[in-house]
Scaffold this motif. Sequence first.
Motif, PDB file in Angstrom:
ATOM      1  N   UNK A 189       0.829  -1.207   0.000  1.00 25.14           N
ATOM      2  CA  UNK A 189       0.000   0.000   0.000  1.00 25.14           C
ATOM      3  C   UNK A 189       0.858   1.250   0.000  1.00 25.14           C
ATOM      4  N   UNK A 190       1.960   1.189  -0.759  1.00 22.34           N
ATOM      5  CA  UNK A 190       2.949   2.264  -0.749  1.00 22.34           C
ATOM      6  C   UNK A 190       2.956   3.017  -2.073  1.00 22.34           C
ATOM      7  N   UNK A 191       3.518   4.205  -2.036  1.00 24.71           N
ATOM      8  CA  UNK A 191       3.675   5.004  -3.251  1.00 24.71           C
ATOM      9  C   UNK A 191       4.902   4.529  -4.024  1.00 24.71           C
ATOM     10  N   UNK A 192       4.998   4.964  -5.268  1.00 25.74           N
ATOM     11  CA  UNK A 192       6.166   4.582  -6.078  1.00 25.74           C
ATOM     12  C   UNK A 192       7.449   5.140  -5.468  1.00 25.74           C
ATOM     13  N   UNK A 193       7.398   6.331  -4.913  1.00 22.10           N
ATOM     14  CA  UNK A 193       8.585   6.937  -4.287  1.00 22.10           C
ATOM     15  C   UNK A 193       9.049   6.103  -3.088  1.00 22.10           C
ATOM     16  N   UNK A 194       8.105   5.605  -2.327  1.00 27.54           N
ATOM     17  CA  UNK A 194       8.447   4.780  -1.159  1.00 27.54           C
ATOM     18  C   UNK A 194       9.141   3.496  -1.597  1.00 27.54           C
ATOM     19  N   UNK A 195       8.611   2.857  -2.641  1.00 24.83           N
ATOM     20  CA  UNK A 195       9.226   1.631  -3.152  1.00 24.83           C
ATOM     21  C   UNK A 195      10.614   1.944  -3.710  1.00 24.83           C
ATOM     22  N   UNK A 196      10.746   3.056  -4.408  1.00 22.82           N
ATOM     23  CA  UNK A 196      12.048   3.449  -4.954  1.00 22.82           C
ATOM     24  C   UNK A 196      13.073   3.670  -3.840  1.00 22.82           C
ATOM     25  N   UNK A 197      12.643   4.284  -2.735  1.00 24.65           N
ATOM     26  CA  UNK A 197      13.552   4.495  -1.605  1.00 24.65           C
ATOM     27  C   UNK A 197      14.017   3.167  -1.015  1.00 24.65           C
ATOM     28  N   UNK A 198      13.116   2.192  -0.957  1.00 25.33           N
ATOM     29  CA  UNK A 198      13.486   0.859  -0.461  1.00 25.33           C
ATOM     30  C   UNK A 198      14.516   0.222  -1.386  1.00 25.33           C
ATOM     31  N   UNK A 199      14.321   0.367  -2.689  1.00 21.09           N
ATOM     32  CA  UNK A 199      15.258  -0.217  -3.648  1.00 21.09           C
ATOM     33  C   UNK A 199      16.625   0.456  -3.565  1.00 21.09           C
TER      34      UNK A 199
END
Length: 140
Positions: A51-61
């Motif tokens: 349930x995350x935004x694309x920016x949040x997923x990008x930060x995880x990556x």
Amino acid sequence: MTTRRGRRPAGGGVQLTFEVIAETLREQIHSGGLKPGDALPTQNALMREFGASSLTVQKAMVLLKQDGWVVSRPGKGAFVAHHDQVDADDLDHREVTAPAGGTTARVEALEQALAEAVEQLAELRARIAVLEAVNDEPGR
């Protein structure tokens, strides 16, 4: 207490969403659910799952790449990094948070990028050869 969005409250031990995503993927790699060379779930799949935004997923990556867990292959996605074998005794201890071969993973990523560049150069040389052959034909 008011906190700014994306900021951890003072003294709070709660992980931010990008940290949760990164930790979940680390655990999957650590447990063998994801093996070196395996593709990671797509950004869209991770967005839906957490349930995350694309920016949040990008930060995880970015976090996973910096720690040497993941490598990106432009146009192909993110993959579990190949790294030096960690001693089996170390795998039983929770203090192991990054693969032993973080540097190895970075070198492999650079080698992959270099191999792709060499392949592109070979394709361009072949195209040039075809164009030169066409231009050298009699009657042109």
